[in-house]
Write a protein that holds these residues in place. Structure first.
Motif, mmCIF file in Angstrom:
data_model
loop_
_atom_site.group_PDB
_atom_site.id
_atom_site.type_symbol
_atom_site.label_atom_id
_atom_site.label_comp_id
_atom_site.label_asym_id
_atom_site.label_seq_id
_atom_site.Cartn_x
_atom_site.Cartn_y
_atom_site.Cartn_z
ATOM 1 N N ARG A 179 0.834 -1.208 0.000
ATOM 2 C CA ARG A 179 0.000 0.000 0.000
ATOM 3 C C ARG A 179 0.866 1.255 0.000
ATOM 4 O O ARG A 179 0.613 2.199 -0.745
ATOM 5 N N LEU A 180 1.905 1.255 0.819
ATOM 6 C CA LEU A 180 2.797 2.413 0.890
ATOM 7 C C LEU A 180 3.501 2.662 -0.449
ATOM 8 O O LEU A 180 3.827 3.801 -0.778
ATOM 9 N N LEU A 181 3.718 1.597 -1.195
ATOM 10 C CA LEU A 181 4.356 1.714 -2.510
ATOM 11 C C LEU A 181 3.340 1.964 -3.628
ATOM 12 O O LEU A 181 3.720 2.052 -4.792
ATOM 13 N N ARG A 212 11.674 -5.162 -5.622
ATOM 14 C CA ARG A 212 12.460 -4.320 -6.535
ATOM 15 C C ARG A 212 12.203 -2.826 -6.296
ATOM 16 O O ARG A 212 13.158 -2.066 -6.173
ATOM 17 N N PRO A 213 10.938 -2.387 -6.222
ATOM 18 C CA PRO A 213 10.727 -0.954 -5.970
ATOM 19 C C PRO A 213 11.353 -0.469 -4.657
ATOM 20 O O PRO A 213 11.803 0.671 -4.573
ATOM 21 N N THR A 216 15.979 6.636 -1.013
ATOM 22 C CA THR A 216 15.501 6.868 0.349
ATOM 23 C C THR A 216 14.091 6.296 0.454
ATOM 24 O O THR A 216 13.420 6.071 -0.557
ATOM 25 N N LEU A 217 13.698 6.072 1.664
ATOM 26 C CA LEU A 217 12.322 5.671 1.950
ATOM 27 C C LEU A 217 11.787 6.613 3.010
ATOM 28 O O LEU A 217 12.505 6.949 3.964
ATOM 29 N N PRO A 222 20.772 2.653 -4.700
ATOM 30 C CA PRO A 222 21.030 4.078 -4.892
ATOM 31 C C PRO A 222 21.047 4.852 -3.575
ATOM 32 O O PRO A 222 21.174 6.071 -3.582
ATOM 33 N N ALA A 223 20.975 4.155 -2.447
ATOM 34 C CA ALA A 223 21.033 4.822 -1.143
ATOM 35 C C ALA A 223 22.429 5.372 -0.864
ATOM 36 O O ALA A 223 22.606 6.167 0.047
#
Length: 171
Positions: free
Chosen positions: A23-25, A48-49, A55-56, A129-130
């Motif tokens: 849901r958050l994604l 994957r996403p 960042t999250l 990519p973090a």
């Protein structure tokens, strides 16, 4: 509670956790997937996403940790631990797992033990990519020696308590 009841409760809890991450994604709810496979499908769809983001948002942390702890398969809880490691750091992930170990239910403690193994994954700049463009990140995010010491102390105390009470269950 029978073993089947425990498995059903665990599966439903994992489904709720995986559904929250999805849901958050803004991922589809997987309505067409049979319920007994829906949680794993959602977890796989989110993997994957989650890893592709540099960042999250803060709102992801607790659902990722819950999904990792409630995932009944130790081979797959990595799908939630790994993106949390990159986005929030090893220290914070391990501290959350330590909290589950210390105050969680028996099932949550067992899930924290499974996820703890994944919290030691090596972090690589080419995997997420973090990392900053030069392949660096704040080392304080991943400094967790004191948390590891606390984990070992808490684990030892729980083993002593189980042994003293005559319970030899491997939770």
């Amino acid at each position: 509670m029978t073993e089947g009841d425990r498995h059903e409760t665990s599966t439903r809890s994992f489904l709720a956790c995986a559904a929250e991450v999805a849901r958050l994604l803004n991922l589809e709810a997987a309505a067409g997937v049979p319920e007994n496979r829906r949680a794993r499908h959602l977890a796989g769809t989110a993997r994957r996403p989650l890893l592709e983001r540099a960042t999250l948002p803060e709102e992801f942390f607790d659902p990722l940790m819950a999904a990792a702890v409630y995932d009944p398969d130790p081979s797959f809880c990595r799908w939630f631990v790994e993106p949390a490691l990159y986005a929030f750091g090893r220290r914070r992930v391990m501290t959350a797992l330590l909290g589950y170990l210390r105050t969680g239910t028996t099932a949550e403690q067992a899930g924290a033990r499974r996820a703890w193994y994944c919290a030691h994954l090596p972090l690589r700049a080419d995997r997420s990519p973090a990392y900053a463009p030069g392949g660096s990140r704040d080392p304080a995010l991943d400094e967790a020696d004191d948390v590891v010491d606390q984990w070992l102390e808490s684990s030892s105390a729980q083993r002593r308590d189980r042994h003293a009470s005559g319970s030899h269950d491997q939770a």
